[in-house]
Each structure stands twice: as structure tokens, then as C-alpha cells.
Scaffold this motif. Structure first.
Motif, PDB file in Angstrom:
ATOM      1  N   LEU A 230      89.772  -5.436  62.426  1.00 16.99           N
ATOM      2  CA  LEU A 230      88.524  -5.957  62.255  1.00 16.99           C
ATOM      3  C   LEU A 230      87.360  -5.049  62.938  1.00 16.99           C
ATOM      4  CD1 LEU A 230      89.131  -9.698  63.275  1.00 16.99           C
ATOM      5  CD2 LEU A 230      88.140  -8.749  61.033  1.00 16.99           C
ATOM      6  N   ALA A 231      87.729  -4.350  64.209  1.00 17.89           N
ATOM      7  CA  ALA A 231      86.809  -3.526  64.569  1.00 17.89           C
ATOM      8  C   ALA A 231      86.809  -2.075  63.828  1.00 17.89           C
ATOM      9  CB  ALA A 231      87.526  -2.956  66.236  1.00 17.89           C
ATOM     10  N   SER A 232      87.617  -1.763  63.152  1.00 21.21           N
ATOM     11  CA  SER A 232      87.547  -0.875  62.123  1.00 21.21           C
ATOM     12  C   SER A 232      86.633  -1.095  60.877  1.00 21.21           C
ATOM     13  CB  SER A 232      88.924  -0.298  61.689  1.00 21.21           C
ATOM     14  OG  SER A 232      88.890   0.592  60.660  1.00 21.21           O
ATOM     15  N   MET A 233      86.703  -2.228  60.288  1.00 13.75           N
ATOM     16  CA  MET A 233      85.934  -2.944  59.454  1.00 13.75           C
ATOM     17  C   MET A 233      84.541  -2.749  59.829  1.00 13.75           C
ATOM     18  SD  MET A 233      88.346  -6.053  58.005  1.00 13.75           S
ATOM     19  CE  MET A 233      87.145  -6.532  56.945  1.00 13.75           C
ATOM     20  N   ARG A 234      84.383  -3.141  60.975  1.00 10.38           N
ATOM     21  CA  ARG A 234      82.732  -3.376  61.563  1.00 10.38           C
ATOM     22  C   ARG A 234      82.332  -2.056  61.567  1.00 10.38           C
ATOM     23  NH1 ARG A 234      79.585  -6.854  63.995  1.00 10.38           N
ATOM     24  NH2 ARG A 234      78.118  -5.877  65.467  1.00 10.38           N
ATOM     25  N   THR A 235      83.022  -1.041  62.250  1.00 10.25           N
ATOM     26  CA  THR A 235      82.554   0.165  62.251  1.00 10.25           C
ATOM     27  C   THR A 235      82.044   0.834  60.874  1.00 10.25           C
ATOM     28  OG1 THR A 235      83.798   0.448  64.296  1.00 10.25           O
ATOM     29  CG2 THR A 235      83.230   2.475  63.053  1.00 10.25           C
ATOM     30  N   GLN A 236      83.054   0.681  59.961  1.00  6.83           N
ATOM     31  CA  GLN A 236      82.921   1.230  58.627  1.00  6.83           C
ATOM     32  C   GLN A 236      81.624   0.649  57.907  1.00  6.83           C
ATOM     33  OE1 GLN A 236      86.408   1.710  56.259  1.00  6.83           O
ATOM     34  NE2 GLN A 236      87.701   1.414  58.161  1.00  6.83           N
ATOM     35  N   LEU A 237      81.651  -0.641  57.986  1.00  7.27           N
ATOM     36  CA  LEU A 237      80.272  -1.437  57.323  1.00  7.27           C
ATOM     37  C   LEU A 237      79.158  -0.861  58.145  1.00  7.27           C
ATOM     38  CD1 LEU A 237      81.822  -5.033  56.824  1.00  7.27           C
ATOM     39  CD2 LEU A 237      81.451  -3.333  55.406  1.00  7.27           C
ATOM     40  N   GLU A 238      79.333  -0.661  59.349  1.00  4.99           N
ATOM     41  CA  GLU A 238      77.915  -0.239  59.968  1.00  4.99           C
ATOM     42  C   GLU A 238      77.493   1.123  59.704  1.00  4.99           C
ATOM     43  OE1 GLU A 238      78.887  -0.673  64.328  1.00  4.99           O
ATOM     44  OE2 GLU A 238      78.233  -2.955  64.240  1.00  4.99           O
TER      45      GLU A 238
END
Length: 461
Positions: free
Chosen positions: A262-270
Motif C-alpha cells: 500500500l505504501a508503494s502504491m501510494r508513492t507511485q500514485l503520487e
């Protein structure tokens, strides 16, 4: 009411009694039956024994007089002992001689009564025939040549009747008193016998989701059915504990494993949103990731709150300072959040884990802010050996039937199910779990208008 309905009603009433009461009633019924049978037998035996004794005494006197008549020495008056009445009657029914207490003119018995007495049957006549009170028990024996005479001896039954009345009165008074004493003894004895069962009940009532995993039911130091039951129940608790540990471990591991992707997904989306490399992203995609992240964090916190092994050392917490800290987090909230006047400066302390109390109160304030119309008020007061903290809002409130249900996990009321205003349904369960782990609890009340969350915290560790 038919007999069948009446019996069913009696069985229903008996079934509603406690085991202790039923055992006592069964025991008393058996003892009462035995006492009644024994009392009746005692009364009958004693009455018969006294009657035979009285009859034997009178017969002995009649036989002695008959011996005198047989020897041709008919005394006048006839010697007797005590208050006995003796008459010698010829074949024509005339009185030949008698004792001082006897009538010399009229026979004591009628011809029919004389025949029955000579036949050995029991004959009782009124004492008034001889100028005495009460009744007389009569015996008769033949005497003289060719049994030309009959010796009639009568003994008063007053003493025997008095003895039987006394015995009957004593039995009627002693039996109820004896049953009452036996009931008291049986109640105490049965209570002592059922004490291990009551200990099991109290132990089972203490064990809930906030109890220590090592807490078990007391096993009596006996080798009976109650001890076997306690051992079996403790074995069942062991299995439940293992299952709960596996469940918590699964939730904690799953939540922990989900945090990294989830943290990785958030970073990539930002990054994609800022650099424009991802094209047109859905507007609520980052919000969905944030909600999912919050849900995972809540699941991990809830799993840890359920695990007593993760408990940290408690410390003294100033309640007024704690409320001020919580209120400070909501300076830019949708509605004003304030501490009630007079709370600051009060000497109120609780013994708990400060971080967990902050999280619990924050959850309550979040809910209050979400539903309040004009503001949220935090208050605190000392109640006995506890500190009572309240979080009040003036919103729409919660119905009485739902105030306990909202503490179930993933429970959201219909009005709070929209994605923007509704939470994950874990905030209040987390609050209760954290408070119970610190020796407190929370309940919801009507604030008229609005809702009031009442938190009880211990003042001692």
C-alpha cells in the motif's frame, strides 16, 4: 383447570427453582415421609402397648379374685389396688360382692358386654357407671364351681389417654421444628456441596475478551464430577486461546504484509500524479488508497489490542492535561472542540498507557466531530474510585437499540455508510478494546440532543 394442566403447572414451577432448592425439597420430602411413617408407627405401638399393659393389670386382678372365689373364700369387700373396680357377678347378672369402689347393686357391664369380655374381646364402658370420670377398660374371667360366677375387673383409661394425647401433641409440634432444622442444615450442606459449581460460574463470568489468556477456572481439589467438569472446561479454554492467537496472528500478519504494497502504491500514485506520467488518474484513487491504509492500520492496532502479551507498563496520567492534548489536535476541525469549564486545574489522575488513551479519546472525538451540529465538549469528573470522561456532541444521536451494536467490528449505521462520512467500522471497537486493556470501559448515552460517550478509567494501577 384439569388435573393434567395442574400437574404441568406444578412441574413448571418446580423447574424454575434452583438446583439447591430442588435438592432440599426432595430431601425434605423424603425425611418428612419417613418422620410421618415413624411417628404413626410410634403412636400406634405406644398406644397398643399402654392398652395391653392396662388390660394385663386388670386381668391379673380379676384372676387373683377368681382364685379366691374358686377356693370358697369370697372376700367382701374384694381387695383391689389403685382405682380399679372389681365385681363378682353370678349367672343371673346380680352383683355378689365387689370392691370398695364398685357399685353393689348394679352390674358394671351389660350381659352382652360380659359375654364379649369373657370371650377376650376389648370392652370399654363409661366410668359414670361406677361414679368415676373418664372411661373404664373391662376384663372378665369365670370363677367358682362350674363357672357359676364371673369376676369383672375394670381399670380407668384416663392415664393412658393422657399419655397418648401428650405424645400426639409432641409429635405435631416436634415434626415441623425438626423439619425446619433439617431444612436449614440441608440448605447449608447442599450449598457447601455446590460451592465448587458456584466458583466455576463466577470464574466463567469473569472471563471475557478483555481477560488474560492465562486465566482459567478453579479446579476443586477433589476427584469428583465437578473437578472433571472444571478440567474439561479449562481444556476447552486452552483450545479457544490457541484459536484466538491464530486469528490475531493472521490479522496482524495480513495487515503487516499489506502495509508495504500500500505504501508503494501510494508513492507511485503520487509520483505519477505530480510528473503526469500516469495519464489522467481517477480523482478518488489516492483517497481509496488512504482509506485502505487506514483500515490496515486499524486492523493491526486491533489485533495488538486484543493481544495481552503486547501490554506495556502503565503510568499515572493527568486527565485534565490529557483532555487538553486531545482538544489541541482539533483546532481546525469542522466544529469547535473544547474542554468543559472547570476541568483544567482539577487533580484527577488515572493509571493507564497514555498513548492508548489518546488514541481511544481521539476515536471518540472523531465520531463526535463527524456528527455534531455546533460543537463537541470534553468533560471529566471523579466518580468513586474511577474517573469519568465524557465526549458530548449535539448531533442526531444514536438509537438505544444501536448503542451497543456500534461497538461490534465493521458495524456502521445506515446513515454513516457513505464513503465520505462513514468510517471503517473499527473506531469504536478499537476504543473499547484499548480502554478495557487499561482497566476501563466506554458506553453511549443520550445527550438530549446528541450523543454522549462516557469513559470510565481506573484511578489505581
Amino acid at each position: 383447570m384439569t388435573d393434567r394442566a395442574r400437574r404441568r403447572r406444578v412441574r413448571h414451577r418446580v423447574a424454575r427453582l434452583s438446583i439447591r432448592a430442588r435438592l432440599m425439597l426432595v430431601g425434605l420430602a423424603g425425611v418428612a415421609g419417613a418422620l410421618v411413617i415413624g411417628g404413626v408407627l410410634l403412636y400406634a405401638v405406644l398406644t397398643a402397648s399402654l392398652g395391653r399393659s392396662l388390660e394385663g393389670t386388670a386381668r391379673a386382678s380379676a384372676q387373683q379374685v377368681a382364685l379366691l372365689v374358686d377356693s370358697g373364700r369370697m372376700p367382701d369387700p374384694v381387695p383391689v389396688s389403685g382405682s380399679q373396680v372389681v365385681q363378682v357377678i353370678d349367672a343371673a347378672g346380680r352383683v355378689v360382692t365387689g370392691s370398695v369402689t364398685a357399685d353393689r347393686l348394679t352390674a358394671l357391664v351389660t350381659p352382652d358386654e360380659l359375654r364379649r369380655a369373657l370371650a377376650g374381646l376389648q370392652v370399654v364402658v363409661p366410668g359414670s357407671r361406677s361414679g368415676l370420670s373418664g372411661r373404664l377398660q373391662v376384663v372378665a374371667v369365670p370363677a367358682g364351681p362350674a363357672h357359676a360366677y364371673s369376676v369383672v375387673a375394670a381399670a380407668p383409661t384416663a392415664d393412658v389417654e393422657q399419655s397418648t394425647r401428650t405424645l400426639r401433641t409432641l409429635l405435631l409440634w416436634i415434626f415441623p421444628l425438626l423439619l425446619a432444622v433439617l431444612a436449614l442444615i440441608a440448605w447449608r450442606v447442599i450449598g457447601a456441596a455446590l460451592a465448587p459449581v458456584e466458583a466455576l460460574r463466577r470464574g466463567a463470568a469473569r472471563i471475557d475478551e478483555s481477560s488474560s489468556e492465562s486465566e482459567r477456572l478453579p479446579v476443586p481439589p477433589t476427584s469428583d464430577e465437578v473437578s472433571a467438569l472444571a478440567t474439561t472446561l479449562n481444556a476447552m479454554l486452552d483450545r479457544i486461546t490457541v484459536a484466538r492467537r491464530k486469528q490475531r496472528a493472521f490479522v496482524a500478519d495480513a495487515a503487516h504484509e499489506l502495509r508495504s504494497p500500500l505504501a508503494s502504491m501510494r508513492t507511485q500514485l503520487e509520483v505519477a500524479q505530480r510528473l503526469g506520467e500516469g495519464g489522467d488518474l481517477p480523482a478518488d484513487l489516492l483517497g481509496d488508497v488512504d482509506r485502505l491504509t487506514t483500515l490496515v492500520d486499524d486492523l493491526l492496532l486491533l489485533a495488538r489490542a486484543d493481544d495481552a502479551a503486547t501490554n506495556r507498563q502503565s503510568s499515572a496520567v493527568d486527565v485534565a492535561e490529557l483532555l487538553s492534548e486531545v482538544v489541541g489536535r482539533y483546532r481546525g476541525a469542522r466544529v469547535p472542540v473544547r474542554v468543559a469549564p472547570g476541568v483544567v486545574g482539577r487533580d484527577m489522575q488515572t493509571w493507564a498507557r497514555r498513548g492508548e488513551l489518546v488514541r481511544a479519546l481521539t476515536n471518540l472525538v472523531d465520531n463526535a466531530v463527524r456528527h455534531a451540529r455546533t460543537g463537541v465538549v470534553l468533560d471529566a469528573a471523579a466518580v468513586g474510585h474511577q474517573v469519568e470522561v465524557t465526549v458530548s456532541d449535539d448531533g442526531h444521536g444514536i438509537g438505544t437499540q444501536d448503542r451497543e451494536r456500534v461497538f461490534d467490528r465493521f458495524t456502521r449505521l445506515d446513515e454513516a455508510r457513505d464513503r465520505d462520512s462513514g468510517g471503517s467500522g473499527l473506531g469504536l471497537p478499537i476504543t473499547r478494546a484499548l480502554l478495557r486493556r487499561n482497566g476501563g470501559d466506554v458506553r453511549l448515552e443520550d445527550a438530549a440532543p446528541g450523543l454522549r460517550a462516557v469513559v470510565r478509567l481506573p484511578t489505581e494501577g
